[in-house]
Motif scaffolding. Structure first.
Motif, PDB file in Angstrom:
ATOM      1  N   PRO A  85       0.828  -1.213   0.000  1.00 46.14           N
ATOM      2  CA  PRO A  85       0.000   0.000   0.000  1.00 46.14           C
ATOM      3  C   PRO A  85       0.862   1.263   0.000  1.00 46.14           C
ATOM      4  N   VAL A  86       0.344   2.296  -0.630  1.00 43.45           N
ATOM      5  CA  VAL A  86       1.056   3.570  -0.700  1.00 43.45           C
ATOM      6  C   VAL A  86       1.040   4.207   0.693  1.00 43.45           C
ATOM      7  N   ASP A  87       2.207   4.609   1.146  1.00 44.21           N
ATOM      8  CA  ASP A  87       2.369   5.256   2.441  1.00 44.21           C
ATOM      9  C   ASP A  87       1.909   6.714   2.315  1.00 44.21           C
ATOM     10  N   GLU A  88       0.848   7.081   3.016  1.00 39.56           N
ATOM     11  CA  GLU A  88       0.331   8.448   2.937  1.00 39.56           C
ATOM     12  C   GLU A  88       1.357   9.470   3.420  1.00 39.56           C
ATOM     13  N   ALA A  89       2.265   9.054   4.325  1.00 38.16           N
ATOM     14  CA  ALA A  89       3.317   9.972   4.772  1.00 38.16           C
ATOM     15  C   ALA A  89       4.230  10.332   3.603  1.00 38.16           C
ATOM     16  N   MET A  90       4.474   9.373   2.692  1.00 37.18           N
ATOM     17  CA  MET A  90       5.288   9.667   1.510  1.00 37.18           C
ATOM     18  C   MET A  90       4.550  10.646   0.604  1.00 37.18           C
ATOM     19  N   VAL A  91       3.260  10.440   0.421  1.00 39.92           N
ATOM     20  CA  VAL A  91       2.470  11.360  -0.403  1.00 39.92           C
ATOM     21  C   VAL A  91       2.520  12.754   0.211  1.00 39.92           C
ATOM     22  N   ASP A  92       2.383  12.845   1.522  1.00 40.01           N
ATOM     23  CA  ASP A  92       2.464  14.144   2.199  1.00 40.01           C
ATOM     24  C   ASP A  92       3.830  14.793   1.987  1.00 40.01           C
ATOM     25  N   ARG A  93       4.914  13.990   2.044  1.00 33.61           N
ATOM     26  CA  ARG A  93       6.265  14.538   1.807  1.00 33.61           C
ATOM     27  C   ARG A  93       6.388  15.055   0.382  1.00 33.61           C
ATOM     28  N   LEU A  94       5.837  14.304  -0.588  1.00 31.35           N
ATOM     29  CA  LEU A  94       5.893  14.734  -1.987  1.00 31.35           C
ATOM     30  C   LEU A  94       5.163  16.062  -2.182  1.00 31.35           C
ATOM     31  N   VAL A  95       4.006  16.202  -1.555  1.00 31.38           N
ATOM     32  CA  VAL A  95       3.245  17.452  -1.664  1.00 31.38           C
ATOM     33  C   VAL A  95       4.012  18.583  -0.970  1.00 31.38           C
ATOM     34  N   SER A  96       4.573  18.304   0.203  1.00 34.62           N
ATOM     35  CA  SER A  96       5.362  19.321   0.913  1.00 34.62           C
ATOM     36  C   SER A  96       6.608  19.718   0.131  1.00 34.62           C
ATOM     37  N   ALA A  97       7.095  18.810  -0.721  1.00 32.96           N
ATOM     38  CA  ALA A  97       8.305  19.060  -1.505  1.00 32.96           C
ATOM     39  C   ALA A  97       7.988  19.655  -2.872  1.00 32.96           C
ATOM     40  N   GLY A  98       6.775  20.153  -3.060  1.00 33.83           N
ATOM     41  CA  GLY A  98       6.451  20.856  -4.297  1.00 33.83           C
ATOM     42  C   GLY A  98       5.550  20.109  -5.257  1.00 33.83           C
ATOM     43  N   GLY A  99       5.099  18.916  -4.894  1.00 31.65           N
ATOM     44  CA  GLY A  99       4.203  18.152  -5.762  1.00 31.65           C
ATOM     45  C   GLY A  99       2.749  18.514  -5.539  1.00 31.65           C
ATOM     46  N   THR A 100       1.915  18.041  -6.444  1.00 30.09           N
ATOM     47  CA  THR A 100       0.477  18.253  -6.358  1.00 30.09           C
ATOM     48  C   THR A 100      -0.219  16.913  -6.590  1.00 30.09           C
ATOM     49  N   ARG A 101      -0.993  16.476  -5.610  1.00 28.75           N
ATOM     50  CA  ARG A 101      -1.754  15.237  -5.796  1.00 28.75           C
ATOM     51  C   ARG A 101      -2.846  15.508  -6.818  1.00 28.75           C
ATOM     52  N   VAL A 102      -2.929  14.640  -7.831  1.00 28.38           N
ATOM     53  CA  VAL A 102      -3.884  14.839  -8.921  1.00 28.38           C
ATOM     54  C   VAL A 102      -4.620  13.536  -9.202  1.00 28.38           C
TER      55      VAL A 102
END
Length: 132
Positions: A85-102
């Motif tokens: 399963p995708v780790d939501e903490a990783m998704v949060d780090r990606l968004v904090s690092a300039g990404g956009t969840r789409v």
């Protein structure tokens, strides 16, 4: 025939290599494998990120004399098969690092993972499935 152990490089332009590095290193946890800056006419700045010893890496380029604007589409995907399963903490780090969840263009990726656009608009898919 191509050897199945052949190295793979995915290359594409970036408008801001520092922002891309922050996303892929701080957000995703990849390593900087190599960095180069323009040293001669016709050369460009580049950043290679990946995992040491892996058979692949991502190369991001920027030509200071004639920068190319990234032109990502909804189908330009960089997919990482996590096998868990995708780790939501990783998704949060990606968004904090300039990404956009789409939302994914193809619903398959939403069903089996998470899609995050990098600072240049290219889509990274973290897939919970395994490949192979």
């Amino acid at each position: 025939m191509i050897d199945p152990t052949a190295q793979v490089r995915v290359a594409r332009p970036s408008r801001d290599l520092a922002a891309a590095e922050h996303f892929y290193v701080a957000g995703l946890g990849l390593d900087v494998l190599w960095r180069g800056t323009k040293r001669a006419p016709g050369e460009h700045d580049l950043l290679m990120v990946g995992r040491p010893g892996a058979a692949w890496h991502l190369e991001l380029t920027r030509d200071p004399d004639g920068p190319r604007e990234p032109t990502p589409t909804a189908d330009d995907l960089f997919v990482i098969y996590l096998g868990s399963p995708v780790d939501e903490a990783m998704v949060d780090r990606l968004v904090s690092a300039g990404g956009t969840r789409v939302p994914a263009h193809n619903p398959y990726w939403d069903e089996h993972g998470v899609t995050v656009a990098d600072p240049d608009g290219y889509r990274l898919v973290l897939c919970s499935r395994s490949w192979g």
